[in-house]
Design an enzyme around this catalytic site. Structure first.
Site, short mmCIF file in Angstrom:
data_model
loop_
_atom_site.label_atom_id
_atom_site.label_comp_id
_atom_site.label_asym_id
_atom_site.label_seq_id
_atom_site.Cartn_x
_atom_site.Cartn_y
_atom_site.Cartn_z
N ASP A 8 0.95 -1.01 -0.16
CA ASP A 8 -0.01 -0.01 -0.21
C ASP A 8 0.87 1.30 -0.16
O ASP A 8 1.34 1.62 0.97
CB ASP A 8 -0.86 0.08 1.15
CG ASP A 8 -1.62 1.15 1.29
OD1 ASP A 8 -2.38 1.55 0.29
OD2 ASP A 8 -2.20 1.60 2.47
N GLU A 69 -1.46 -2.10 -4.65
CA GLU A 69 -2.58 -1.13 -4.87
C GLU A 69 -2.52 0.12 -5.69
O GLU A 69 -1.53 0.40 -5.38
CB GLU A 69 -3.22 -0.45 -3.54
CG GLU A 69 -4.59 -0.01 -3.36
CD GLU A 69 -5.13 0.36 -2.08
OE1 GLU A 69 -5.82 -0.40 -1.42
OE2 GLU A 69 -4.84 1.58 -1.63
N HIS A 141 -2.55 0.93 7.44
CA HIS A 141 -1.55 0.61 6.36
C HIS A 141 -1.17 -0.70 6.27
O HIS A 141 -0.99 -1.34 4.74
CB HIS A 141 -0.21 1.60 6.33
CG HIS A 141 -0.44 2.81 6.42
ND1 HIS A 141 -1.09 3.69 5.57
CD2 HIS A 141 -0.46 3.82 7.62
CE1 HIS A 141 -1.14 4.94 5.88
NE2 HIS A 141 -0.98 5.06 7.13
#
Length: 162
Positions: A8, A69, A141
């Site tokens: 991420d 992502e 996160h």
């Protein structure tokens, strides 16, 4: 055994999570964390920290596959651009370490994990704890990175919810 790193990306905090899949396609959480950078540092230095720390994580865990992502463009173009820089450094680290990168939209990840493409952070944390047993995780996160890794496992057909 397949090991997947989920990422991420972010300039302040880049979340990472490593999962493994055994012969029965059970998911095991091997590790996770955040690569944090100080906002007082210049952009180049912050990107260098992300790059070097991510290479260390990859070297330590030796994942076979990577899932990242995708970024979304928000109302603040400067934030989107800075996020793009962080994502670029993540992609470079994966390329240098010869990991194949798989990209997933945030809404796709959320839908594959929670059934809702617009799930909030708390829903993501709740669901990854349901999927991965005995998981103690509070940082969104890391939860997001874990969700990306699980999404990749589901999408590849490597793993199915029992």
């Amino acid at each position: 055994m397949v090991k997947i790193i989920g990422l991420d990306p972010g300039i302040s905090k880049t979340g990472w999570a490593i999962i493994s899949l055994n012969e029965k396609n059970n998911i095991e959480f091997l590790g996770g964390g955040t690569i944090s950078t100080d906002g007082k540092l210049g952009t180049g230095e912050r990107l260098h920290i992300i790059f070097e720390q991510l290479k260390k994580v990859i070297s330590l865990y030796s994942p076979n596959e990577a899932a990242v992502e995708k970024i979304f463009v928000n109302k603040n173009p400067k934030s989107s651009l800075t996020l793009g820089y962080a994502r670029g450094v993540v992609i470079l680290a994966l390329k240098i370490t010869k990991l194949t990168m798989n990209e997933y939209d945030a809404n796709y990840v959320k839908k594959s994990i929670t059934g809702n493409g617009h799930a909030d952070k708390d829903q993501i944390i709740f669901m990854v704890k349901q999927i991965v047993k005995n998981l103690s995780i509070k940082c969104h996160h890391v939860a997001d990175a874990l969700a990306v890794a699980i999404c990749h496992a589901y999408t590849k057909g490597s793993c199915f919810v029992e």
